[in-house]
Design a protein around this motif. Sequence first.
Motif, PDB file in Angstrom:
ATOM      1  N   MET A   1      48.016  11.997 -50.356  1.00  0.00           N
ATOM      2  CA  MET A   1      47.448  12.701 -49.214  1.00  0.00           C
ATOM      3  C   MET A   1      48.377  12.686 -48.015  1.00  0.00           C
ATOM      4  O   MET A   1      48.854  11.640 -47.623  1.00  0.00           O
ATOM      5  N   PRO A   2      48.643  13.860 -47.435  1.00  0.00           N
ATOM      6  CA  PRO A   2      49.425  13.859 -46.202  1.00  0.00           C
ATOM      7  C   PRO A   2      48.602  13.214 -45.090  1.00  0.00           C
ATOM      8  O   PRO A   2      47.406  13.495 -44.966  1.00  0.00           O
TER       9      PRO A   2
ATOM     10  N   TYR B   1      48.467  13.595 -41.898  1.00  0.00           N
ATOM     11  CA  TYR B   1      47.843  14.452 -40.890  1.00  0.00           C
ATOM     12  C   TYR B   1      46.619  15.177 -41.442  1.00  0.00           C
ATOM     13  O   TYR B   1      45.669  15.444 -40.728  1.00  0.00           O
ATOM     14  N   TRP B   2      46.627  15.432 -42.751  1.00  0.00           N
ATOM     15  CA  TRP B   2      45.490  16.128 -43.342  1.00  0.00           C
ATOM     16  C   TRP B   2      44.299  15.187 -43.503  1.00  0.00           C
ATOM     17  O   TRP B   2      43.161  15.530 -43.207  1.00  0.00           O
TER      18      TRP B   2
ATOM     19  N   LEU C   1      42.666  14.858 -40.258  1.00  0.00           N
ATOM     20  CA  LEU C   1      41.779  15.979 -39.943  1.00  0.00           C
ATOM     21  C   LEU C   1      40.442  15.825 -40.664  1.00  0.00           C
ATOM     22  O   LEU C   1      39.376  16.077 -40.094  1.00  0.00           O
ATOM     23  N   LEU C   2      40.496  15.418 -41.937  1.00  0.00           N
ATOM     24  CA  LEU C   2      39.254  15.236 -42.704  1.00  0.00           C
ATOM     25  C   LEU C   2      38.369  14.191 -42.049  1.00  0.00           C
ATOM     26  O   LEU C   2      37.157  14.390 -41.887  1.00  0.00           O
TER      27      LEU C   2
ATOM     28  N   MET D   1      55.319  17.526 -49.077  1.00  0.00           N
ATOM     29  CA  MET D   1      54.462  16.908 -48.076  1.00  0.00           C
ATOM     30  C   MET D   1      55.156  16.904 -46.706  1.00  0.00           C
ATOM     31  O   MET D   1      54.542  17.196 -45.682  1.00  0.00           O
TER      32      MET D   1
ATOM     33  N   PHE E   1      53.524  21.654 -39.743  1.00  0.00           N
ATOM     34  CA  PHE E   1      52.301  21.312 -39.039  1.00  0.00           C
ATOM     35  C   PHE E   1      52.585  20.965 -37.582  1.00  0.00           C
ATOM     36  O   PHE E   1      51.853  21.367 -36.675  1.00  0.00           O
TER      37      PHE E   1
ATOM     38  N   LEU F   1      38.449  23.681 -37.090  1.00  0.00           N
ATOM     39  CA  LEU F   1      38.016  22.773 -38.147  1.00  0.00           C
ATOM     40  C   LEU F   1      36.502  22.772 -38.320  1.00  0.00           C
ATOM     41  O   LEU F   1      35.985  22.720 -39.430  1.00  0.00           O
TER      42      LEU F   1
ATOM     43  N   VAL G   1      47.646  18.153 -51.992  1.00  0.00           N
ATOM     44  CA  VAL G   1      47.332  16.906 -52.685  1.00  0.00           C
ATOM     45  C   VAL G   1      47.526  17.093 -54.186  1.00  0.00           C
ATOM     46  O   VAL G   1      48.073  16.228 -54.878  1.00  0.00           O
TER      47      VAL G   1
END
Lengths: 310, 279
Positions: A128-129, A131-132, A135-136, B211, B218, B241, B256
């Motif tokens: 998993m990145p 930054y992502w 966000l989650l 990534m 980003f 979001l 992912v």
Amino acid sequence: MLLGVVTLTFLLLRMAPGNPALLLLGPNAGPELVAVQERELGLDRPLPVQYGAWLTAFATGDWGRSIATGRPVRQMIGEAWPATLWLVGTSLLLSFLLGTTIGAMQSSRSGSPVDTVLSVGTVTLFAMPSYWLALLLVLVFSYGLQWLPAFGAAGLDADFLSPGARLLDAMRHATLPLATLTLIGVGGIARYVRAAMLDVRGLPFVNVARAKGIAEARVTRRHVLRNALVPVVILLGLSLPALFSGAVFIEAIFAWPGVGRVLVEAVQARDYPVVMAAVAVSAALVVAGNMLADILAALVDPVRREPESA
Amino acid sequence: MIAGRDARVWFGALTLGLLVALALAAPLVTTIGPSEQEQVVATRFLRPFATDMNGVLHPLGTDRLGRDVWSRLLHGARLSLGVGALAVFLSTVLGVVIGAVAGASRGLLRGTLLGLTDFALALPRVVLLLLLAALWRPSAALVVVVLGLTGWMSVARLVYGEARGVMAKPFVESARALGGRRLRIVGRHVLPNVLTPALVAAALGFGNAIMLEAGLSFLGVGVQPPAASWGTMIASGRDTLVNAPWVSLAPGIALVLVVVASTLLSDGLQDAYDPARRR
């Protein structure tokens, strides 16, 4: 090492297109004005002289002023680095503890459904990145459940709170950045611990310990884990640059007042003196971390305390 | 063990293969272009599987400018996967050459190369990436070069260790006794024997590179909008979001998936290549 990083940064800055004098004066400056500014900045001198002068100034603590904010760079970095150190240090500790526990659990149940489920979990976390994932977590805990604040290190009213409430406020703000950075680390460490323990488990001295009638749990703790920890501690040192990289993203997303955010903002504003200093400081943190890992490895593994014979 | 019998290798190879195929076939499997916009107000933030007023289906919904997320995802995959692949190719070649030369030489040359590797390994990669992105104009090509130049160290170390082992083998000694020059020995004997570990490292590095590419994009210092890359997509969905989580979720899940696939592929190849470490 540190000198190398600083030198590299200096050379990159000089190699890059764009004239700092022009950047300071704006596009309307005539050639005479640019020449004056260049002389003022010392840009007309030969490169080795420039390098020597800059290095001396840097080493004596004169880091210049930020182009964007006009504040002394040293002051900006000085305010930022404790926040980064705290974030990275705490998450390193947490992910190490959690990762080792999960990895150890998996290795003693190797091949079982529990192992498989945990493996899927750790490889997903590993992938998993940061930054992502951040966000989650914000989506779920800040917007969905409205439990935790999404950014900053303290609330707007922090200065007016009682000491106890201020601590609680600080902890609530730290939870999400810390959780993100820790979860990212857990995946990699658990995978590594699992592999290292399975390697050790196959060695003859483990069978000897079992044959002596030592309980399996004790064998795992005293013989397998202890020996598997050596590569893990070394990995810890090696993973510091990656962890610091993760912190850069996390700080940018959560508006955490650390070196990473200063760096990202300086990069976006092309604020060269700040970029230089932030790079040097982060490199210093990494070097210090590597030295710490070497010392820890020597504590865990007595063989390493001997002078190298090979 | 043969790599083909390992479920992880199958999963990794199939997933990556499928994604590459989808990326290559992007114009065929999408109905609208990645940057195509119509009535922005009427078509923005459509939910996944929604149909707009023209009867066009948006399998993954639309973003704030009414652009189709599915189409952007696949066209973005071309950029993201392409940048990742090129960067890994660059870093693998660099790593293999440096590692093999260091392994086959001795004295000053080896010391210099190993020192260089350790030095580069200790640099915080993202910091370096940010620095370079700050100095030069951000672009996909810059990302490839920077990722390539900062990713070769783990390959070089692996290959170095492997090359040392190969150099001690009798067939290298006999090659030397026959009068083979050092360069020829490296090319004919060392390189072919270190390619497998390099491949394992490359598979792992591929996920990592993708990534990081997404991360740079980003932060706004990688691929520049309006070009679709997974990183720019995640970033563009960040502000919306709450209202439209699918804009950020879709590229994130794809990301992912790619990293999991390349990690498992690398794990499986590693075990197949080195049976002693199998478990």
